[in-house]
Design a protein around this motif. Structure first.
Motif, PDB file in Angstrom:
ATOM      1  N   UNK A  28     -22.023 -19.996  32.621  1.00 49.67           N
ATOM      2  CA  UNK A  28     -22.781 -20.089  31.379  1.00 49.67           C
ATOM      3  C   UNK A  28     -21.802 -20.491  30.280  1.00 49.67           C
ATOM      4  N   UNK A  29     -22.319 -21.104  29.225  1.00 50.53           N
ATOM      5  CA  UNK A  29     -21.461 -21.493  28.111  1.00 50.53           C
ATOM      6  C   UNK A  29     -22.243 -21.434  26.807  1.00 50.53           C
ATOM      7  N   UNK A  30     -21.502 -21.189  25.739  1.00 55.16           N
ATOM      8  CA  UNK A  30     -22.042 -21.242  24.371  1.00 55.16           C
ATOM      9  C   UNK A  30     -20.996 -21.906  23.485  1.00 55.16           C
ATOM     10  N   UNK A  31     -21.467 -22.512  22.411  1.00 53.89           N
ATOM     11  CA  UNK A  31     -20.537 -23.054  21.424  1.00 53.89           C
ATOM     12  C   UNK A  31     -19.866 -21.871  20.730  1.00 53.89           C
ATOM     13  N   UNK A  32     -18.536 -21.885  20.729  1.00 54.54           N
ATOM     14  CA  UNK A  32     -17.783 -20.792  20.125  1.00 54.54           C
ATOM     15  C   UNK A  32     -16.312 -21.163  20.083  1.00 54.54           C
ATOM     16  N   UNK A  33     -15.650 -20.734  19.023  1.00 46.15           N
ATOM     17  CA  UNK A  33     -14.207 -20.938  18.914  1.00 46.15           C
ATOM     18  C   UNK A  33     -13.429 -19.660  19.243  1.00 46.15           C
ATOM     19  N   UNK A  34     -14.128 -18.624  19.699  1.00 53.33           N
ATOM     20  CA  UNK A  34     -13.450 -17.378  20.063  1.00 53.33           C
ATOM     21  C   UNK A  34     -12.471 -17.614  21.207  1.00 53.33           C
ATOM     22  N   UNK A  35     -11.392 -16.845  21.212  1.00 53.49           N
ATOM     23  CA  UNK A  35     -10.465 -16.879  22.345  1.00 53.49           C
ATOM     24  C   UNK A  35     -11.137 -16.171  23.526  1.00 53.49           C
ATOM     25  N   UNK A 101     -14.720 -11.714  40.462  1.00 54.61           N
ATOM     26  CA  UNK A 101     -13.961 -11.986  39.249  1.00 54.61           C
ATOM     27  C   UNK A 101     -14.927 -12.482  38.183  1.00 54.61           C
ATOM     28  N   UNK A 102     -14.610 -12.156  36.949  1.00 52.48           N
ATOM     29  CA  UNK A 102     -15.299 -12.686  35.783  1.00 52.48           C
ATOM     30  C   UNK A 102     -14.268 -13.524  35.045  1.00 52.48           C
ATOM     31  N   UNK A 103     -14.623 -14.734  34.732  1.00 47.20           N
ATOM     32  CA  UNK A 103     -13.721 -15.632  34.028  1.00 47.20           C
ATOM     33  C   UNK A 103     -14.324 -15.988  32.675  1.00 47.20           C
ATOM     34  N   UNK A 104     -13.532 -15.885  31.635  1.00 41.14           N
ATOM     35  CA  UNK A 104     -13.905 -16.380  30.312  1.00 41.14           C
ATOM     36  C   UNK A 104     -12.892 -17.455  29.967  1.00 41.14           C
ATOM     37  N   UNK A 105     -13.410 -18.612  29.600  1.00 41.56           N
ATOM     38  CA  UNK A 105     -12.540 -19.759  29.324  1.00 41.56           C
ATOM     39  C   UNK A 105     -12.978 -20.460  28.049  1.00 41.56           C
ATOM     40  N   UNK A 106     -12.008 -20.760  27.202  1.00 43.53           N
ATOM     41  CA  UNK A 106     -12.252 -21.554  25.996  1.00 43.53           C
ATOM     42  C   UNK A 106     -11.950 -23.002  26.354  1.00 43.53           C
ATOM     43  N   UNK A 107     -12.930 -23.880  26.127  1.00 46.29           N
ATOM     44  CA  UNK A 107     -12.745 -25.280  26.478  1.00 46.29           C
ATOM     45  C   UNK A 107     -13.573 -26.142  25.531  1.00 46.29           C
ATOM     46  N   UNK A 140     -26.399 -13.303  30.435  1.00 44.17           N
ATOM     47  CA  UNK A 140     -27.010 -14.077  29.348  1.00 44.17           C
ATOM     48  C   UNK A 140     -26.969 -13.294  28.025  1.00 44.17           C
ATOM     49  N   UNK A 141     -27.178 -11.978  28.099  1.00 48.80           N
ATOM     50  CA  UNK A 141     -27.077 -11.149  26.897  1.00 48.80           C
ATOM     51  C   UNK A 141     -25.652 -11.176  26.351  1.00 48.80           C
ATOM     52  N   UNK A 142     -24.662 -11.088  27.229  1.00 52.98           N
ATOM     53  CA  UNK A 142     -23.258 -11.148  26.796  1.00 52.98           C
ATOM     54  C   UNK A 142     -22.965 -12.470  26.103  1.00 52.98           C
ATOM     55  N   UNK A 143     -23.465 -13.553  26.650  1.00 55.29           N
ATOM     56  CA  UNK A 143     -23.223 -14.866  26.049  1.00 55.29           C
ATOM     57  C   UNK A 143     -23.924 -15.000  24.695  1.00 55.29           C
ATOM     58  N   UNK A 144     -25.105 -14.428  24.559  1.00 50.99           N
ATOM     59  CA  UNK A 144     -25.786 -14.451  23.254  1.00 50.99           C
ATOM     60  C   UNK A 144     -24.982 -13.676  22.204  1.00 50.99           C
ATOM     61  N   UNK A 145     -24.399 -12.540  22.611  1.00 52.55           N
ATOM     62  CA  UNK A 145     -23.594 -11.762  21.669  1.00 52.55           C
ATOM     63  C   UNK A 145     -22.326 -12.519  21.279  1.00 52.55           C
ATOM     64  N   UNK A 146     -21.733 -13.234  22.227  1.00 51.96           N
ATOM     65  CA  UNK A 146     -20.547 -14.067  21.928  1.00 51.96           C
ATOM     66  C   UNK A 146     -20.929 -15.166  20.936  1.00 51.96           C
ATOM     67  N   UNK A 147     -22.081 -15.792  21.163  1.00 53.54           N
ATOM     68  CA  UNK A 147     -22.530 -16.869  20.269  1.00 53.54           C
ATOM     69  C   UNK A 147     -22.788 -16.340  18.853  1.00 53.54           C
ATOM     70  N   UNK A 148     -23.392 -15.164  18.751  1.00 48.16           N
ATOM     71  CA  UNK A 148     -23.664 -14.583  17.422  1.00 48.16           C
ATOM     72  C   UNK A 148     -22.376 -14.257  16.669  1.00 48.16           C
TER      73      UNK A 148
END
Length: 150
Positions: A28-35, A101-107, A140-148
């Protein structure tokens, strides 16, 4: 608010080195500049309903000898850090029934979150089948919180 899109993890991710035929991997992905670390701190902090599901899960699987600790460090942790770099964070562990594994990647201005699961036996296959609907809701809830938070 940014839309959550179901999209593959970028190919440069270290997580792809673990993936074998038959493994589960989503993205999943959202627009975000978070690390990745900032995104993890937001996305992996469970809301009350998800935390209640995790407590229920721990109660149900403890008699099976599966990991139930909720600390974030040490060999027994559910989400220990396997890799942390400027653009990527990989958390997870190996257990008797499955490795995950859970991966979070900024790209390119997007935060990607992927979950990889290698099922080790029949219990792992059954477990993944049972938790999949909840996994999708939680992710999906986690990604919505990241986007907010972006």
């Amino acid at each position: 608010m940014a839309q959550v899109s179901h999209t593959p993890l970028p190919q440069q991710s270290r997580l792809w080195g673990k993936v074998s035929d038959g493994d589960f991997i989503d993205g999943y992905a959202v627009e975000s500049l978070l690390s990745p670390r900032e995104a993890a701190d937001i996305g992996l902090t469970m809301p009350g309903w998800a935390d209640a599901l995790l407590r229920l899960r721990n109660t149900l699987v403890k008699p099976l000898g599966l990991k139930t600790e909720s600390t974030d460090t040490g060999d027994g942790a559910i989400f220990p850090v396997e890799y942390e770099g400027a653009d990527e964070l990989i958390l997870g562990t190996d257990d008797r029934h499955l490795n995950f594994r859970i991966c979070l990647r900024q790209d390119a201005g997007r935060v990607h979150m992927a979950t990889w699961v290698h099922r080790n036996n029949v219990l792992g296959r059954a477990y993944l089948m049972l938790v999949m609907p909840f996994h999708r809701l939680i992710t999906r809830d986690a990604m919505r919180r990241i986007a907010r938070a972006s």
